[in-house]
Design a protein around this motif. Sequence first.
Motif, PDB file in Angstrom:
ATOM      1  N   THR A   1      37.502  -6.906  39.316  1.00  0.00           N
ATOM      2  CA  THR A   1      38.687  -7.640  38.882  1.00  0.00           C
ATOM      3  C   THR A   1      39.706  -6.662  38.332  1.00  0.00           C
ATOM      4  O   THR A   1      39.375  -5.829  37.482  1.00  0.00           O
ATOM      5  CB  THR A   1      38.327  -8.696  37.817  1.00  0.00           C
ATOM      6  N   TYR A   2      40.925  -6.775  38.829  1.00  0.00           N
ATOM      7  CA  TYR A   2      42.011  -5.901  38.409  1.00  0.00           C
ATOM      8  C   TYR A   2      42.948  -6.683  37.486  1.00  0.00           C
ATOM      9  O   TYR A   2      43.432  -7.751  37.841  1.00  0.00           O
ATOM     10  CB  TYR A   2      42.777  -5.381  39.629  1.00  0.00           C
ATOM     11  N   PHE A   3      43.164  -6.133  36.317  1.00  0.00           N
ATOM     12  CA  PHE A   3      44.035  -6.769  35.334  1.00  0.00           C
ATOM     13  C   PHE A   3      45.283  -5.924  35.117  1.00  0.00           C
ATOM     14  O   PHE A   3      45.188  -4.700  34.996  1.00  0.00           O
ATOM     15  CB  PHE A   3      43.342  -6.887  33.972  1.00  0.00           C
ATOM     16  N   CYS A   4      46.427  -6.591  35.022  1.00  0.00           N
ATOM     17  CA  CYS A   4      47.603  -5.924  34.491  1.00  0.00           C
ATOM     18  C   CYS A   4      47.741  -6.359  33.037  1.00  0.00           C
ATOM     19  O   CYS A   4      47.250  -7.428  32.638  1.00  0.00           O
ATOM     20  CB  CYS A   4      48.853  -6.272  35.285  1.00  0.00           C
ATOM     21  N   ALA A   5      48.384  -5.533  32.238  1.00  0.00           N
ATOM     22  CA  ALA A   5      48.592  -5.835  30.827  1.00  0.00           C
ATOM     23  C   ALA A   5      49.956  -5.277  30.441  1.00  0.00           C
ATOM     24  O   ALA A   5      50.208  -4.082  30.602  1.00  0.00           O
ATOM     25  CB  ALA A   5      47.486  -5.213  29.974  1.00  0.00           C
ATOM     26  N   GLY A   6      50.814  -6.159  29.931  1.00  0.00           N
ATOM     27  CA  GLY A   6      52.166  -5.746  29.596  1.00  0.00           C
ATOM     28  C   GLY A   6      52.407  -5.739  28.099  1.00  0.00           C
ATOM     29  O   GLY A   6      51.878  -6.589  27.374  1.00  0.00           O
ATOM     30  N   THR A   7      53.173  -4.767  27.659  1.00  0.00           N
ATOM     31  CA  THR A   7      53.503  -4.659  26.242  1.00  0.00           C
ATOM     32  C   THR A   7      54.862  -5.286  25.962  1.00  0.00           C
ATOM     33  O   THR A   7      55.870  -4.906  26.573  1.00  0.00           O
ATOM     34  CB  THR A   7      53.525  -3.198  25.785  1.00  0.00           C
ATOM     35  N   TYR A   8      54.854  -6.216  25.039  1.00  0.00           N
ATOM     36  CA  TYR A   8      56.084  -6.842  24.548  1.00  0.00           C
ATOM     37  C   TYR A   8      55.939  -7.020  23.055  1.00  0.00           C
ATOM     38  O   TYR A   8      54.927  -7.525  22.579  1.00  0.00           O
ATOM     39  CB  TYR A   8      56.304  -8.196  25.230  1.00  0.00           C
ATOM     40  N   ASP A   9      56.948  -6.601  22.302  1.00  0.00           N
ATOM     41  CA  ASP A   9      56.927  -6.771  20.850  1.00  0.00           C
ATOM     42  C   ASP A   9      55.658  -6.160  20.251  1.00  0.00           C
ATOM     43  O   ASP A   9      55.009  -6.756  19.375  1.00  0.00           O
ATOM     44  CB  ASP A   9      57.026  -8.262  20.493  1.00  0.00           C
ATOM     45  N   TYR A  10      55.286  -5.001  20.738  1.00  0.00           N
ATOM     46  CA  TYR A  10      54.162  -4.206  20.231  1.00  0.00           C
ATOM     47  C   TYR A  10      52.805  -4.841  20.479  1.00  0.00           C
ATOM     48  O   TYR A  10      51.801  -4.409  19.925  1.00  0.00           O
ATOM     49  CB  TYR A  10      54.322  -3.900  18.738  1.00  0.00           C
ATOM     50  N   LYS A  11      52.748  -5.885  21.288  1.00  0.00           N
ATOM     51  CA  LYS A  11      51.464  -6.496  21.626  1.00  0.00           C
ATOM     52  C   LYS A  11      51.220  -6.388  23.127  1.00  0.00           C
ATOM     53  O   LYS A  11      52.137  -6.529  23.926  1.00  0.00           O
ATOM     54  CB  LYS A  11      51.425  -7.971  21.209  1.00  0.00           C
ATOM     55  N   LEU A  12      49.971  -6.160  23.456  1.00  0.00           N
ATOM     56  CA  LEU A  12      49.573  -6.011  24.855  1.00  0.00           C
ATOM     57  C   LEU A  12      48.973  -7.333  25.323  1.00  0.00           C
ATOM     58  O   LEU A  12      47.984  -7.799  24.750  1.00  0.00           O
ATOM     59  CB  LEU A  12      48.548  -4.886  24.973  1.00  0.00           C
ATOM     60  N   SER A  13      49.569  -7.926  26.346  1.00  0.00           N
ATOM     61  CA  SER A  13      49.081  -9.204  26.872  1.00  0.00           C
ATOM     62  C   SER A  13      48.579  -9.018  28.294  1.00  0.00           C
ATOM     63  O   SER A  13      49.274  -8.443  29.130  1.00  0.00           O
ATOM     64  CB  SER A  13      50.191 -10.253  26.871  1.00  0.00           C
ATOM     65  N   PHE A  14      47.399  -9.542  28.549  1.00  0.00           N
ATOM     66  CA  PHE A  14      46.761  -9.372  29.845  1.00  0.00           C
ATOM     67  C   PHE A  14      47.064 -10.537  30.779  1.00  0.00           C
ATOM     68  O   PHE A  14      47.165 -11.690  30.347  1.00  0.00           O
ATOM     69  CB  PHE A  14      45.244  -9.276  29.677  1.00  0.00           C
ATOM     70  N   GLY A  15      47.169 -10.211  32.054  1.00  0.00           N
ATOM     71  CA  GLY A  15      47.188 -11.243  33.072  1.00  0.00           C
ATOM     72  C   GLY A  15      45.783 -11.789  33.283  1.00  0.00           C
ATOM     73  O   GLY A  15      44.814 -11.264  32.735  1.00  0.00           O
ATOM     74  N   ALA A  16      45.664 -12.833  34.109  1.00  0.00           N
ATOM     75  CA  ALA A  16      44.363 -13.483  34.328  1.00  0.00           C
ATOM     76  C   ALA A  16      43.476 -12.679  35.272  1.00  0.00           C
ATOM     77  O   ALA A  16      42.280 -12.944  35.371  1.00  0.00           O
ATOM     78  CB  ALA A  16      44.565 -14.886  34.871  1.00  0.00           C
ATOM     79  N   GLY A  17      44.045 -11.711  35.948  1.00  0.00           N
ATOM     80  CA  GLY A  17      43.260 -10.839  36.806  1.00  0.00           C
ATOM     81  C   GLY A  17      43.215 -11.284  38.254  1.00  0.00           C
ATOM     82  O   GLY A  17      43.378 -12.470  38.568  1.00  0.00           O
ATOM     83  N   THR A  18      43.004 -10.328  39.153  1.00  0.00           N
ATOM     84  CA  THR A  18      42.755 -10.596  40.572  1.00  0.00           C
ATOM     85  C   THR A  18      41.352 -10.111  40.881  1.00  0.00           C
ATOM     86  O   THR A  18      41.061  -8.920  40.720  1.00  0.00           O
ATOM     87  CB  THR A  18      43.763  -9.858  41.471  1.00  0.00           C
ATOM     88  N   THR A  19      40.492 -11.030  41.301  1.00  0.00           N
ATOM     89  CA  THR A  19      39.114 -10.674  41.626  1.00  0.00           C
ATOM     90  C   THR A  19      39.020 -10.365  43.111  1.00  0.00           C
ATOM     91  O   THR A  19      39.345 -11.214  43.953  1.00  0.00           O
ATOM     92  CB  THR A  19      38.159 -11.814  41.248  1.00  0.00           C
ATOM     93  N   VAL A  20      38.576  -9.166  43.404  1.00  0.00           N
ATOM     94  CA  VAL A  20      38.552  -8.668  44.781  1.00  0.00           C
ATOM     95  C   VAL A  20      37.127  -8.612  45.298  1.00  0.00           C
ATOM     96  O   VAL A  20      36.236  -8.048  44.649  1.00  0.00           O
ATOM     97  CB  VAL A  20      39.182  -7.260  44.841  1.00  0.00           C
ATOM     98  N   THR A  21      36.921  -9.229  46.443  1.00  0.00           N
ATOM     99  CA  THR A  21      35.649  -9.090  47.157  1.00  0.00           C
ATOM    100  C   THR A  21      35.938  -8.436  48.498  1.00  0.00           C
ATOM    101  O   THR A  21      37.022  -8.603  49.072  1.00  0.00           O
ATOM    102  CB  THR A  21      34.958 -10.437  47.373  1.00  0.00           C
ATOM    103  N   VAL A  22      34.981  -7.683  48.996  1.00  0.00           N
ATOM    104  CA  VAL A  22      35.177  -6.912  50.218  1.00  0.00           C
ATOM    105  C   VAL A  22      34.115  -7.294  51.238  1.00  0.00           C
ATOM    106  O   VAL A  22      32.912  -7.264  50.926  1.00  0.00           O
ATOM    107  CB  VAL A  22      35.120  -5.405  49.927  1.00  0.00           C
ATOM    108  N   ARG A  23      34.563  -7.599  52.451  1.00  0.00           N
ATOM    109  CA  ARG A  23      33.638  -7.900  53.557  1.00  0.00           C
ATOM    110  C   ARG A  23      33.417  -6.608  54.340  1.00  0.00           C
ATOM    111  O   ARG A  23      34.359  -5.999  54.822  1.00  0.00           O
ATOM    112  CB  ARG A  23      34.228  -8.964  54.478  1.00  0.00           C
ATOM    113  N   ALA A  24      32.170  -6.236  54.446  1.00  0.00           N
ATOM    114  CA  ALA A  24      31.855  -4.987  55.156  1.00  0.00           C
ATOM    115  C   ALA A  24      31.983  -5.162  56.669  1.00  0.00           C
ATOM    116  O   ALA A  24      31.883  -6.266  57.185  1.00  0.00           O
ATOM    117  CB  ALA A  24      30.451  -4.533  54.797  1.00  0.00           C
TER     118      ALA A  24
END
Lengths: 113, 109
Positions: free
Chosen positions: B86-109
């Motif tokens: 799962t890849y999360f972005c996290a942005g800083t606003y007003d000195y606080k870091l807020s995370f997104g809900a994430g993108t969960t990646v699965t890979v088909r071989a």
Amino acid sequence: DVKVTQSSRYLVKRTGEKVFLECVQDMDHENMFWYRQDPGLGLRLIYFSYDVKMKEKGDIPEGYSVSREKKERFSLILESASTNQTSMYLCASSFGAGTGELFFGEGSRLTVL
Amino acid sequence: GQQVMQIPQYQHVQEGEDFTTYCNSSTTLSNIQWYKQRPGGHPVFLIQLVKSGEVKKQKRLTFQFGEAKKNSSLHITATQTTDVGTYFCAGTYDYKLSFGAGTTVTVRA
């Protein structure tokens, strides 16, 4: 390497119990954070601390309190656990002013019955 | 509080294909960070972007910060099974870091 250690990986508690989650970091970081992680919601900030004996509310502080008596230790307290506090709790630390790289612990999975 | 929205929530990728995950904020961010969480693991820092329009690369990963500093993207080329997580972005606003809900990646071989 930075090490952030959380006291318990798995806990099961009953509704109304008092719960302590402890976190220790070994890199002399000023900043420490408590997040909870729930599916589809990402990581939500509960409380954070930029210095000893200092604490600031995050986005979801209701039902929680924290304690930072020593620089390396940041505790999360659930005064009276409720079932909606069942979650994964992640502690993190970071160095210096502002919002730099967070180093996370392994997480504590709390189940409240 | 400010919200960081991340899409898609899930990404199913054929091995060898490319994909992109997007992060959007309602407010201008001071910086944006990206983290990766492997299944059963904890989030691990990947990168931080600070400047408007900034682009950074880490091997097959390309990170961008929008000109208005309100959005960001992570593009992975030639996906491998090691990219699962799962890849999360996290942005800083007003000195606080807020995370997104994430993108969960699965890979088909």
